[in-house]
Design a protein around this motif. Structure first.
Motif, PDB file in Angstrom:
ATOM      1  N   GLU A 475       0.853  -1.182   0.000  1.00 50.64           N
ATOM      2  CA  GLU A 475       0.000   0.000   0.000  1.00 50.64           C
ATOM      3  C   GLU A 475       0.891   1.235   0.000  1.00 50.64           C
ATOM      4  OE1 GLU A 475      -1.537  -3.309   1.234  1.00 50.64           O
ATOM      5  OE2 GLU A 475      -1.348  -2.211   3.141  1.00 50.64           O
ATOM      6  N   ALA A 476       0.496   2.259  -0.754  1.00 51.36           N
ATOM      7  CA  ALA A 476       1.276   3.482  -0.853  1.00 51.36           C
ATOM      8  C   ALA A 476       0.381   4.687  -0.578  1.00 51.36           C
ATOM      9  CB  ALA A 476       1.907   3.596  -2.239  1.00 51.36           C
ATOM     10  N   TYR A 477       0.932   5.677   0.117  1.00 54.43           N
ATOM     11  CA  TYR A 477       0.179   6.870   0.487  1.00 54.43           C
ATOM     12  C   TYR A 477       1.097   8.088   0.349  1.00 54.43           C
ATOM     13  CZ  TYR A 477      -2.481   3.165   2.789  1.00 54.43           C
ATOM     14  OH  TYR A 477      -3.167   2.002   3.057  1.00 54.43           O
ATOM     15  N   SER A 641       9.564   7.323  -8.279  1.00 53.20           N
ATOM     16  CA  SER A 641       9.375   7.823  -9.640  1.00 53.20           C
ATOM     17  C   SER A 641       9.844   9.267  -9.757  1.00 53.20           C
ATOM     18  CB  SER A 641       7.899   7.734 -10.024  1.00 53.20           C
ATOM     19  OG  SER A 641       7.158   8.742  -9.343  1.00 53.20           O
ATOM     20  N   PRO A 642      10.056   9.748 -10.985  1.00 52.74           N
ATOM     21  CA  PRO A 642      10.426  11.155 -11.171  1.00 52.74           C
ATOM     22  C   PRO A 642       9.392  12.114 -10.572  1.00 52.74           C
ATOM     23  CG  PRO A 642      10.778   9.915 -13.192  1.00 52.74           C
ATOM     24  CD  PRO A 642      10.054   9.000 -12.258  1.00 52.74           C
ATOM     25  N   GLY A 643       8.138  11.686 -10.539  1.00 53.40           N
ATOM     26  CA  GLY A 643       7.096  12.537  -9.979  1.00 53.40           C
ATOM     27  C   GLY A 643       6.982  12.466  -8.470  1.00 53.40           C
ATOM     28  N   GLY A 644       7.785  11.608  -7.842  1.00 52.50           N
ATOM     29  CA  GLY A 644       7.806  11.553  -6.385  1.00 52.50           C
ATOM     30  C   GLY A 644       7.014  10.428  -5.771  1.00 52.50           C
ATOM     31  N   SER A 645       6.443   9.532  -6.581  1.00 49.98           N
ATOM     32  CA  SER A 645       5.702   8.401  -6.034  1.00 49.98           C
ATOM     33  C   SER A 645       6.673   7.326  -5.565  1.00 49.98           C
ATOM     34  CB  SER A 645       4.763   7.808  -7.091  1.00 49.98           C
ATOM     35  OG  SER A 645       3.795   8.750  -7.488  1.00 49.98           O
ATOM     36  N   VAL A 646       6.390   6.729  -4.415  1.00 51.36           N
ATOM     37  CA  VAL A 646       7.162   5.610  -3.898  1.00 51.36           C
ATOM     38  C   VAL A 646       6.290   4.370  -4.036  1.00 51.36           C
ATOM     39  CG1 VAL A 646       8.387   4.655  -1.907  1.00 51.36           C
ATOM     40  CG2 VAL A 646       8.363   7.126  -2.284  1.00 51.36           C
ATOM     41  N   TYR A 647       6.792   3.341  -4.705  1.00 48.06           N
ATOM     42  CA  TYR A 647       5.944   2.186  -4.972  1.00 48.06           C
ATOM     43  C   TYR A 647       6.777   0.910  -5.006  1.00 48.06           C
ATOM     44  CZ  TYR A 647       7.670   2.774  -9.787  1.00 48.06           C
ATOM     45  OH  TYR A 647       8.472   2.892 -10.888  1.00 48.06           O
ATOM     46  N   ARG A 648       6.098  -0.219  -4.919  1.00 46.35           N
ATOM     47  CA  ARG A 648       6.769  -1.513  -5.032  1.00 46.35           C
ATOM     48  C   ARG A 648       6.872  -1.884  -6.499  1.00 46.35           C
ATOM     49  NH1 ARG A 648       5.932  -6.885  -1.277  1.00 46.35           N
ATOM     50  NH2 ARG A 648       7.717  -8.019  -2.146  1.00 46.35           N
ATOM     51  N   ALA A 649       8.108  -2.179  -6.902  1.00 38.96           N
ATOM     52  CA  ALA A 649       8.341  -2.499  -8.307  1.00 38.96           C
ATOM     53  C   ALA A 649       8.695  -3.965  -8.512  1.00 38.96           C
ATOM     54  CB  ALA A 649       9.466  -1.621  -8.863  1.00 38.96           C
ATOM     55  N   GLY A 650       8.660  -4.736  -7.448  1.00 40.99           N
ATOM     56  CA  GLY A 650       8.977  -6.149  -7.593  1.00 40.99           C
ATOM     57  C   GLY A 650       9.161  -6.831  -6.256  1.00 40.99           C
TER      58      GLY A 650
END
Length: 650
Positions: A475-477, A641-650
């Protein structure tokens, strides 16, 4: 805030309140037998709920419910209002002490408040404590004497009548200028109703004898006060409305009952919003409100009034909120003025499963809850996977939303987290009002796991949840606000499942130089050690789990002293935890530090077996920053991401 809790009270609530949380309430006929009938009220806060000099009124802000009292209940049973008991305050005040005019409350030594003959000094406050004084004026400490009087002990009846009448004589209407007497009015009203019932039962009469007629006059004056001074749409105002209704039911005053019903209708939709969150900004007070509105339903039904459906609907939504607010240890996430407390497993509600550690009821269908009142609750699951079990799941809370109010703290963007059957990241708890500087600290941003700016004044910001994503394994916020003058703050939070861990990217900018601190508050009993400029490790001696806190340099070099630990520090206060309002424990706080006009702090909180290791590598892929993690052999990829999102990529 402390909530008085006994097994007997909890059982009493479960039996009476909305059929232990069912959709409709149940009326009850008083049991036959000696003594007064006591139907225990809900667990109540042990401390006063006022701040001297502050306003006690919370206006209703949502359309009122119109279905309360719309219909009458047809019942052969005579309407009644049961004595709600004395919230445990009577327990340390036995009859022997009442005969000596000795009163005790909380952690304080018993104190002689009168001349030994029932003539009480109502101005006494030897410990200079607002709560001691408020409960003194509540008269709840007379409970054991009132119970004995209702069983025919005429000596006890004489003494409690003398003390209660002495209060009435020495505190003429209106006691508005005495905040302790003022706040305790609703509680004292119930005590007077209990005393009235004890008079009738103890003397075996059906009408109040002339000698005790002052009690009815006092009840009318208390109803007059409650009519003129309503605290509005929060637990205090609800308690007041119930007490006013109680006077109306006891003295057969339709006007009081109607006004109480009107106020309950005005309050319910603000006190519990359309998503099921309360306006108290405290998980402990949310649980109290669930029980309190159940009691409101029951007392109306017992006096022949149909409570309608709005209360039941909002309570059902709150039951869902409370289930989601339950961590993997079976406790409420300790937010706002909340002591460490277990979720009560009300049968037939989602709390039954959550509060019983998954041994009763049905696992709720929701894993994540996002509430516009400013709460995110999430978990890896409900323990239905045998490989994990209930305690083996990870759970978290995140705060945001409206500015701090009522029982809230300055905790916006703060996180709590459990994993591997343990607390991993904690809130610092709730200190008593009398705790002074420690009370101020425990409410401040520095007592929470946030990006704090201690050189700036907290401006009590509104915090926005600007984006979120819920997937099966993460989950990302993202949250944004202005925590101080000229300061902007953004926090991205990523919560992973398999491996279970937290990631936050805090960035801030300011118009003047600041001290920036990403704080991670860890449980008491652990020993924390700084291993390097990037990393700290914490664990309890002999435990099989440790917590690794580390930061990855990102968009900013790590200065010397970038990772620090504060514990049991007194100037400034840092590194403490309150499991209850009168208990303060030393607890480690990891500080990830920056200084200047901007900060970028990318941090990881990783619970892992004591012998396990955590490693990572980083790389750049176009504009995306990638962190490859190895957590005890489990791998995960986190990307920014370049836009500042933090996410799980794998």
């Amino acid at each position: 805030m402390r909530f008085t809790s006994t097994a007997g009270v909890a059982v009493g609530i479960a039996a009476l309140v909305l059929g232990a949380g069912a959709a409709t309430g149940t009326t009850r006929t008083p049991a036959a037998g000696p003594g007064i009938t006591i139907v225990p009220g809900p667990e109540g806060p042990d401390e006063a709920q006022f701040v001297p000099g502050g306003s006690n009124v919370v206006p209703a802000s949502a359309p009122a419910a119109t279905d309360i009292g719309k219909n009458q209940i047809r019942s052969l049973a005579a309407p009644f209002y049961a004595c709600p008991g004395f919230s445990g305050i009577e327990k340390p005040n036995p009859l022997a002490n009442l005969y000596r005019d000795v009163y005790t409350w909380g952690p304080f030594a018993p104190y002689k408040v009168g001349n030994g003959g029932g003539n009480i000094n109502w101005a006494a406050n030897p410990y200079k404590n607002t709560s001691w004084y408020m409960w003194f004026h509540s008269l709840r400490w007379l409970g054991q004497g009132i119970i004995a009087a209702g069983q025919g002990d005429l000596t006890a009846l004489t003494r409690v009548n003398t003390i209660a009448w002495d209060w009435y004589r020495d505190n003429p209407y209106s006691w508005k200028g005495n905040v302790g007497a003022w706040e305790s009015t609703m509680h004292r009203t119930n005590v007077l109703i209990c005393l009235r019932q004890a008079i009738l039962t103890g003397l075996q009469v059906t009408t109040v004898p002339t000698r005790y007629a002052w009690v009815d006059t006092a009840l009318l004056n208390h109803a007059r006060f409650l009519t003129n001074y309503w605290s509005g749409a929060w637990n205090h105002g609800t308690d007041e409305s119930i007490a006013l209704f109680g006077v109306g039911c006891t003295l057969n005053r339709t006007d009081y009952k109607n006004l109480a019903q009107q106020r309950l209708g005005a309050a319910i939709t603000t006190s519990i919003d359309s998503q099921g969150a309360t306006n108290e900004q405290s998980t402990g007070y949310a649980a109290f409100n669930y029980s309190l509105w159940g009691r409101a339903t029951a007392v109306m039904q017992n006096c022949g009034v149909d409570p309608g459906t709005t209360i039941a609907t909002r309570r059902a939504l709150l039951a869902k909120w409370l289930a989601l607010a339950t961590n993997s240890l079976g406790n409420l996430h300790q937010l706002g003025d909340t002591e460490l407390r277990a979720t009560y497993p009300y049968a037939g509600t989602p709390m039954e499963y959550a509060g019983s550690h998954g041994t009763k009821g049905v696992a709720p269908p929701w894993r994540v809850g996002v509430y516009s009142a400013g709460y995110v609750f999430g978990r890896t699951g409900w323990g239905t996977d045998p490989a994990r079990g209930f305690a083996g799941e990870s759970t978290y809370s995140i705060r945001y939303g409206p500015a701090r109010a009522l029982h809230g703290h300055s905790d916006h963007t703060s996180i709590t987290y459990t994993a591997r059957g343990r607390e991993i990241v904690i809130d610092s708890g709730s200190a008593a009002y009398s705790a002074g500087a420690y009370r101020t600290w425990v409410m401040s941003p520095s007592a929470h796991s946030v990006l704090a700016t201690p050189l700036s004044k907290d401006v009590n910001p509104v915090t926005r949840l600007t984006a979120y994503s819920v997937k099966s394994n993460a989950e990302a916020y993202q949250l944004t606000d202005v925590p101080g003058s000229g300061i902007s703050r953004v926090r991205s939070v990523l919560v992973l499942k398999g491996p279970d861990l937290l990631v936050t990217w805090d960035r801030a900018s300011a118009t003047t130089a600041q001290s920036f601190r990403t704080l991670w508050h860890l449980p008491p009993g652990q020993r924390a050690t700084v291993l390097s400029r990037t990393t700290a490790v914490s664990m309890a001696p002999g435990d099989t789990t440790k917590t690794v806190v580390f930061q990855v340099p990102f968009k900013q070099a790590l200065p010397a002293g970038a990772t620090l630990i504060n514990q049991a520090q007194t100037n400034p206060i840092q590194g403490w935890y309150y499991p209850s309002i009168f208990v303060r424990k030393s607890a480690p706080t990891v500080l990830l530090a920056r200084a200047g006009k901007s900060a970028s702090i990318l941090s990881f909180v990783v619970p892992i077996r004591a012998t396990g290791s955590v490693s990572y590598t980083t790389r750049q892929s176009g504009g995306t920053f990638i962190i490859n993690l190895n957590v005890g052999g489990q791998r995960a990829v986190v990307a920014v991401s370049p836009g500042g999102s933090v996410y799980r990529a794998g």
